[in-house]
Design a protein around this motif. Structure first.
Motif, PDB file in Angstrom:
ATOM      1  N   ILE A  69       0.817  -1.613   0.248  1.00 38.67           N
ATOM      2  CA  ILE A  69      -0.051  -0.216  -0.164  1.00 38.67           C
ATOM      3  C   ILE A  69       0.580   1.160  -0.384  1.00 38.67           C
ATOM      4  O   ILE A  69       0.385   2.380  -0.818  1.00 38.67           O
ATOM      5  N   ALA A  70       1.762   1.311   0.614  1.00 44.51           N
ATOM      6  CA  ALA A  70       3.276   2.530   0.575  1.00 44.51           C
ATOM      7  C   ALA A  70       4.110   2.471  -0.394  1.00 44.51           C
ATOM      8  O   ALA A  70       3.127   3.591  -1.280  1.00 44.51           O
ATOM      9  N   ASP A  71       3.838   1.726  -1.527  1.00 43.72           N
ATOM     10  CA  ASP A  71       4.872   1.641  -2.334  1.00 43.72           C
ATOM     11  C   ASP A  71       3.623   2.355  -3.361  1.00 43.72           C
ATOM     12  O   ASP A  71       3.484   3.541  -4.191  1.00 43.72           O
ATOM     13  N   PHE A  72       2.510   1.640  -3.374  1.00 45.74           N
ATOM     14  CA  PHE A  72       1.307   2.113  -4.402  1.00 45.74           C
ATOM     15  C   PHE A  72       0.807   3.509  -3.917  1.00 45.74           C
ATOM     16  O   PHE A  72       0.931   4.412  -4.959  1.00 45.74           O
ATOM     17  N   ALA A  73       1.210   3.979  -3.003  1.00 43.81           N
ATOM     18  CA  ALA A  73       0.724   5.186  -2.698  1.00 43.81           C
ATOM     19  C   ALA A  73       1.670   5.991  -3.110  1.00 43.81           C
ATOM     20  O   ALA A  73       1.327   7.310  -3.710  1.00 43.81           O
ATOM     21  N   ALA A  74       3.052   6.040  -2.782  1.00 42.80           N
ATOM     22  CA  ALA A  74       4.159   7.288  -3.869  1.00 42.80           C
ATOM     23  C   ALA A  74       3.950   6.589  -5.343  1.00 42.80           C
ATOM     24  O   ALA A  74       4.600   8.018  -5.441  1.00 42.80           O
ATOM     25  N   LYS A  75       3.744   5.341  -5.161  1.00 43.54           N
ATOM     26  CA  LYS A  75       4.246   5.517  -7.356  1.00 43.54           C
ATOM     27  C   LYS A  75       3.089   6.508  -7.304  1.00 43.54           C
ATOM     28  O   LYS A  75       3.347   7.341  -9.098  1.00 43.54           O
ATOM     29  N   HIS A  76       1.382   6.113  -6.953  1.00 45.43           N
ATOM     30  CA  HIS A  76       0.758   7.148  -7.644  1.00 45.43           C
ATOM     31  C   HIS A  76       0.031   8.640  -7.220  1.00 45.43           C
ATOM     32  O   HIS A  76      -0.204   8.998  -7.453  1.00 45.43           O
ATOM     33  N   ARG A  77       1.707   9.397  -5.976  1.00 41.85           N
ATOM     34  CA  ARG A  77       0.704  10.442  -5.475  1.00 41.85           C
ATOM     35  C   ARG A  77      -0.435  10.874  -4.631  1.00 41.85           C
ATOM     36  O   ARG A  77      -1.197  12.052  -4.872  1.00 41.85           O
ATOM     37  N   THR A  78      -1.007   9.740  -4.197  1.00 45.53           N
ATOM     38  CA  THR A  78      -1.508   9.654  -3.551  1.00 45.53           C
ATOM     39  C   THR A  78      -2.110   9.215  -2.003  1.00 45.53           C
ATOM     40  O   THR A  78      -1.324   8.500  -1.586  1.00 45.53           O
TER      41      THR A  78
END
Length: 96
Positions: A69-78
């Motif tokens: 989840i942390a990686d997704f949030a960082a990658k998609h800037r959300t």
């Protein structure tokens, strides 16, 4: 502020649940570029026996679900509100 609520049918299979969560979040990002995504309670694991839950409990913040989840949030800037996760407590055989 745009908000995307993610609904899913979590199962006693973390890999499946993380793929489903990531796919649904990606669809929401592509469709509406929300500022925050909200996952349901127990998005990473649901069901199973007490023993399966103990074995599946994740270490936080270094566990598989947390990192995904942390990686997704960082990658998609959300921002992502990750509902709740099956957490392992060091030195304890219970699940929170």
């Amino acid at each position: 502020m745009k908000l995307a609520m993610i609904q899913m049918n979590s199962q006693p299979d973390r890999a499946h649940n993380l793929r489903q969560a990531t796919d649904l979040m990606k669809q929401a990002v592509d469709a509406s570029q929300p500022d925050i995504l909200v996952l349901p309670e127990h998005f990473d694991w649901s069901g199973g026996t007490a023993q399966q839950k103990l074995l599946a409990a994740d270490n936080l913040p270094d566990g598989e679900a947390y990192r995904a989840i942390a990686d997704f949030a960082a990658k998609h800037r959300t921002w992502v509100h990750a509902g709740s996760m099956l957490e392992r407590i060091a030195g304890d055989d219970t699940v929170c």
